[in-house]
Motif scaffolding. Structure first.
Motif, PDB file in Angstrom:
ATOM      1  N   MET A  87       0.808  -1.214   0.000  1.00 12.00           N
ATOM      2  CA  MET A  87       0.000   0.000   0.000  1.00 12.00           C
ATOM      3  C   MET A  87       0.844   1.269   0.000  1.00 12.00           C
ATOM      4  N   PRO A 251      -8.198   1.059  -1.133  1.00 16.63           N
ATOM      5  CA  PRO A 251      -7.493   2.149  -1.811  1.00 16.63           C
ATOM      6  C   PRO A 251      -7.509   1.956  -3.327  1.00 16.63           C
ATOM      7  N   GLU A 252      -7.311   3.050  -4.055  1.00 19.28           N
ATOM      8  CA  GLU A 252      -7.450   3.007  -5.516  1.00 19.28           C
ATOM      9  C   GLU A 252      -6.332   2.253  -6.216  1.00 19.28           C
ATOM     10  N   SER A 254      -5.641  -0.712  -5.608  1.00 16.04           N
ATOM     11  CA  SER A 254      -6.149  -2.081  -5.734  1.00 16.04           C
ATOM     12  C   SER A 254      -7.206  -2.137  -6.821  1.00 16.04           C
ATOM     13  N   GLY A 257     -10.589  -0.989  -5.556  1.00 13.78           N
ATOM     14  CA  GLY A 257     -10.743   0.455  -5.517  1.00 13.78           C
ATOM     15  C   GLY A 257     -11.001   1.044  -6.886  1.00 13.78           C
TER      16      GLY A 257
END
Length: 266
Positions: A87, A251-252, A254, A257
């Motif tokens: 991340m 989160p984007e 992923s 996301g």
């Protein structure tokens, strides 16, 4: 080629992803990518013969080194969880870290032949292990997994799974079963987990996901019929959410996301 065990490091600067237990080793003032010559890595010198080249990072060779359950004997070393490391890095770093972990899991779990029980040997020309007794050969396992964002008018279906972090909601996902197409897997998983039918299914994108060796294949779909009825096993809660009232979502970086963002943009 994916990773060549014969690509042994020479004594020039390279990036190193060093695994200890199920975490990455980070040295003080460096990222999880340790830039060094192999002669400078004295605290892992006994493992250097097992290094595997896993590609290039920032146009420099990158190697995976697995200490398995051994803790690093280095005063400035700390262990970083794989999810935290993923991340905190960019897309290029994500792919290399994911690959390194999948290679490590493969080598850890294929020491012995699943057919006759003999000790396996690494193959020189490709990433594989081979049994010289019965000629059984193994390659890294990849588990196909579908993930789908479902839209109903201006709302998206989000669910809290049994294994999600507290408060986290995401799209539906599940492993493809033997004999299934990807599309059949999507329809089955949606029906099993939330009890609805979908339509206008279309492919979105894919992403390797190293927990431990999945390949996530993403889809977008629309609600067709039925009311949400969670299975209570994999999915604990699910509901329809508008863009301005979303719960905590992945989160984007992923694929989950990105699917959420793409579904709400349309």
């Amino acid at each position: 080629m994916f990773a060549m065990p014969t690509d042994k490091p020479i004594n020039k600067p390279a990036y190193w992803l060093i695994l200890s237990q199920n975490k990455l080793v980070r040295l003080e003032n460096q990222s999880t990518f340790i830039l060094a010559r192999h002669s400078e890595l004295e605290f892992v010198s006994q493992y250097l013969n097992n290094a595997v080249r896993v590609g290039q990072y920032q146009q420099t060779d990158c190697y995976m080194l697995d200490m398995e359950q051994q803790a690093p004997d280095h005063s400035n070393a700390e262990l970083i969880g794989l999810r935290d490391a993923l991340m905190s890095e960019n897309d290029d770093a994500f792919n290399i870290i994911a690959r390194a972990w999948q290679v490590a899991v493969f080598l850890r779990t294929h020491r012995y032949c699943g057919q006759c029980g003999s000790q396996m040997q690494r193959v020189d020309r490709e990433l594989a292990t081979h049994c010289h007794r019965c000629q059984h050969r193994c390659y890294p396992r990849i588990s196909p997994c579908i993930i789908v964002a479902i839209k109903k008018q201006q709302q998206i279906l989000l669910a809290r799974g049994r294994h999600h972090k507290q408060g986290m909601y995401s799209t539906l996902a599940g492993f493809v079963e033997s004999g299934e197409s990807l599309e059949q897997a999507v329809h089955r998983e949606v029906m099993e987990e939330v009890g609805i039918k979908i339509k206008n299914l279309r492919y979105f994108d894919s992403q390797p996901w190293p927990f431990p060796h999945s390949l996530m294949m993403g889809f977008l779909a629309e609600h067709d019929s039925g009311e949400i009825n969670v299975d209570g096993e994999e999915i604990l809660e699910a509901d329809w959410y508008a863009a301005d009232s979303l719960p905590v979502t992945p989160p984007e970086f992923s694929i989950a996301g990105r699917l959420i963002k793409a579904a709400l943009r349309k």
